[in-house]
Design an enzyme around this catalytic site. Sequence first.
Site, PDB file in Angstrom:
ATOM      1  N   ASP A 177      -5.940   0.452   0.572  1.00 12.08           N
ATOM      2  CA  ASP A 177      -6.060   0.897   1.948  1.00 12.08           C
ATOM      3  C   ASP A 177      -7.433   0.505   2.482  1.00 12.08           C
ATOM      4  O   ASP A 177      -8.186  -0.207   1.824  1.00 12.08           O
ATOM      5  CB  ASP A 177      -5.847   2.401   2.059  1.00 12.08           C
ATOM      6  CG  ASP A 177      -6.914   3.157   1.313  1.00 12.08           C
ATOM      7  OD1 ASP A 177      -8.037   2.642   1.151  1.00 12.08           O
ATOM      8  OD2 ASP A 177      -6.658   4.277   0.871  1.00 12.08           O
ATOM      9  N   LYS A 183       0.833  -1.204   0.000  1.00  9.37           N
ATOM     10  CA  LYS A 183       0.000   0.000   0.000  1.00  9.37           C
ATOM     11  C   LYS A 183       0.866   1.251   0.000  1.00  9.37           C
ATOM     12  O   LYS A 183       0.697   2.151  -0.823  1.00  9.37           O
ATOM     13  CB  LYS A 183      -0.944  -0.014   1.202  1.00  9.37           C
ATOM     14  CG  LYS A 183      -1.811   1.229   1.339  1.00  9.37           C
ATOM     15  CD  LYS A 183      -1.230   2.181   2.350  1.00  9.37           C
ATOM     16  CE  LYS A 183      -2.081   3.439   2.449  1.00  9.37           C
ATOM     17  NZ  LYS A 183      -1.540   4.370   3.460  1.00  9.37           N
TER      18      LYS A 183
END
Length: 213
Positions: free
Chosen positions: A141, A122
């Site tokens: 996320d 991420k």
Amino acid sequence: MNEEKRSRKILDRLREEYPDAHGSSLDYDGPIQLLVATILSAQSTDEKVNEITSKLFKRYSSAKDFAEADRDELESLIYSSGYYRNKAKWIQETCERIVKDHNSKVPREIDDLVKLEGVGRKTANIVLSDSFGTNQGIPIDTHVKRLTKRLGFSEAENRNKMEQKLMDLIPRDRWYEYATLLVSHGKRFCKARKPKCDECVINDLCPTAFSHG
DNA sequence: CTCCCGATAT
DNA sequence: ATATCAGGAG
């Protein structure tokens, strides 16, 4: 309607709704600062992170600065973002490695980025897309994960599998757009607790609209 | 899977 | 009181 067409209509409509959604809403100057800010953003809000980095980056701004920083002082500066001991350790170890093994520059390959302490896919994908303008993956996320699941594009399982599914579904040149638009929409309407389906511009394209109680 | 962890909304 | 916030490591 098949998934490709539905995902395209969703992205097109969200783009109209959020024409200014480009990249992260974190404040930073250069790849190192974005990397630090993104590490800090774990389980925190970007508003809180910006509040912290406005002071933090005046005290430390380069990889060398963070690598040589006093651990206790660093911890106190980032305290209010939560996980402050882990994050301080990650920031320092990552910056030490960048100084020693990468000539003080943030790596531009995802395989190198994810080897850094505290940097997962991420964080790596955000830095690559937002700072270097490349797209080697999609940052998954909490918002992207939640909306992707609600939109029926993937069954949440884990973030790596979801990322792969989305990389197959979404055209590569819209990967980062997908992430930024879903984050924007997730913050304003498709919230975790009480999603505002009645005000949602894509509720006709969402299989779980009005079913969140 | 658990742990790390403060701030804020509900 | 509890869920959630641009997660990652062991």
